[in-house]
Write a protein that holds these residues in place. Sequence first.
Motif, PDB file in Angstrom:
ATOM      1  N   ARG A   1       0.816  -1.242   0.028  1.00 11.98           N
ATOM      2  CA  ARG A   1       0.037  -0.156   0.081  1.00 11.98           C
ATOM      3  C   ARG A   1       1.020   1.277  -0.035  1.00 11.98           C
ATOM      4  O   ARG A   1       1.910   1.317   0.750  1.00 11.98           O
TER       5      ARG A   1
ATOM      6  N   ALA B   1       0.840   5.226   1.218  1.00  8.37           N
ATOM      7  CA  ALA B   1       0.225   5.857   2.309  1.00  8.37           C
ATOM      8  C   ALA B   1      -0.018   7.539   1.395  1.00  8.37           C
ATOM      9  O   ALA B   1       0.696   7.886   0.823  1.00  8.37           O
ATOM     10  N   THR B   2      -1.575   7.844   1.430  1.00  6.96           N
ATOM     11  CA  THR B   2      -1.847   8.835   0.848  1.00  6.96           C
ATOM     12  C   THR B   2      -1.790  10.059   1.725  1.00  6.96           C
ATOM     13  O   THR B   2      -1.926  10.047   3.053  1.00  6.96           O
TER      14      THR B   2
ATOM     15  N   GLY C   1      -3.874  10.484   5.006  1.00  5.97           N
ATOM     16  CA  GLY C   1      -4.082   9.461   5.989  1.00  5.97           C
ATOM     17  C   GLY C   1      -4.499   8.046   5.587  1.00  5.97           C
ATOM     18  O   GLY C   1      -4.599   7.123   6.338  1.00  5.97           O
TER      19      GLY C   1
ATOM     20  N   HIS D   1      -4.903   5.216   2.262  1.00  6.94           N
ATOM     21  CA  HIS D   1      -4.019   4.398   1.658  1.00  6.94           C
ATOM     22  C   HIS D   1      -4.429   3.925   0.429  1.00  6.94           C
ATOM     23  O   HIS D   1      -5.780   3.811   0.077  1.00  6.94           O
ATOM     24  N   ARG D   2      -3.489   3.370  -0.397  1.00 13.73           N
ATOM     25  CA  ARG D   2      -4.045   3.060  -1.975  1.00 13.73           C
ATOM     26  C   ARG D   2      -3.083   1.652  -2.138  1.00 13.73           C
ATOM     27  O   ARG D   2      -1.920   1.712  -2.096  1.00 13.73           O
TER      28      ARG D   2
ATOM     29  N   CYS E   1       1.502  -3.303   8.224  1.00 16.22           N
ATOM     30  CA  CYS E   1       0.047  -2.365   8.500  1.00 16.22           C
ATOM     31  C   CYS E   1      -0.451  -3.059   9.791  1.00 16.22           C
ATOM     32  O   CYS E   1      -0.605  -4.103  10.242  1.00 16.22           O
TER      33      CYS E   1
ATOM     34  N   ASP F   1      -3.701  -1.544  10.766  1.00 16.88           N
ATOM     35  CA  ASP F   1      -5.014  -1.170  10.582  1.00 16.88           C
ATOM     36  C   ASP F   1      -5.840  -1.979  11.433  1.00 16.88           C
ATOM     37  O   ASP F   1      -5.845  -3.363  11.535  1.00 16.88           O
TER      38      ASP F   1
ATOM     39  N   THR G   1       2.719  -0.771   4.412  1.00 16.77           N
ATOM     40  CA  THR G   1       2.492   0.407   3.934  1.00 16.77           C
ATOM     41  C   THR G   1       3.794   1.271   3.756  1.00 16.77           C
ATOM     42  O   THR G   1       4.532   1.315   4.561  1.00 16.77           O
TER      43      THR G   1
ATOM     44  N   ARG H   1       5.228   4.951   2.834  1.00 15.50           N
ATOM     45  CA  ARG H   1       5.117   6.351   3.185  1.00 15.50           C
ATOM     46  C   ARG H   1       5.937   6.996   2.525  1.00 15.50           C
ATOM     47  O   ARG H   1       7.296   6.665   2.705  1.00 15.50           O
TER      48      ARG H   1
END
Length: 284
Positions: A41, A43-44, A47, A49-50, A87, A89, A102, A104
Amino acid sequence: MGKPPNTRPGPSTRTRVRRLTGAVAVDRRDDLATEEPLEVRLATPGGGHRTVAITMRTPGHDFELAAGFLLGEGVVRPGDIASIAYCTDEDLPPAARYNTVTVRLRGPVPELPALDRHFVTSSACGVCGAAGLDNLHERCRPLPEDGLRITPKILYGLPDALRRAQGVFGKTGGLHAAGLFTAEGARVAVREDVGRHNAVDKLVGWAGLSERLPLSGHMLMVSGRAGYEILQKALAAGIPTVCAVSAPSSLAVDLAREFGMTLVGFLRGEGCNVYAGQERISVE
């Protein structure tokens, strides 16, 4: 027998097997190469994610794998990555958290053509297609003449040197490997995975995260065949010479010739085929 639930997967998994030798059957323990999914992923800024990739891989060096994939596909450049973490989450079950990383970035998530498609890869092949070919020509240039000269004796020693560094393969017999070597044949780093391209991604990610790119003056040795994806990843990392114990594909040969790379196939014993970049191989 698999791994216990909610535990971090390792590179090998213990199981039971019935071994037949002639008419005799013996039940014994065996080790399998672990294959697990990895979701990558980005991080956008807000905050969120993609997801940009889901690949089957052998657990281990996961952050290098994620970084190498993103670098090799041109999604990011060296220095763009601020951090990589598993991650945590709450929407993920505990067993899946070590299968999701993730990434970043230091800046905003790039709007690149590579992100217009959702990457879903397997452990057997990488990402390719017309969009990938066009993108490769946009972001990569032919490698410059580097004066690199490699003797056949050094080439012939690479397969054994790679095999000696395959610790997990020695237990399971079921992994590919990619090794980075100097022009003098010194081993720099080796990574293993159920997928050839994953092993290369781990190497490229290691080099990128340790600020070693581009890898000019080095050789890449892979345990299987040399397909387009392998050459693409080597080119993105600036590796001028790719060697494989098996055959290259036609597209891999075309790519090597177009971008000034040296491609060696069927490297076994004291013999090999040089498909491109013969000038880097020093022969009498």
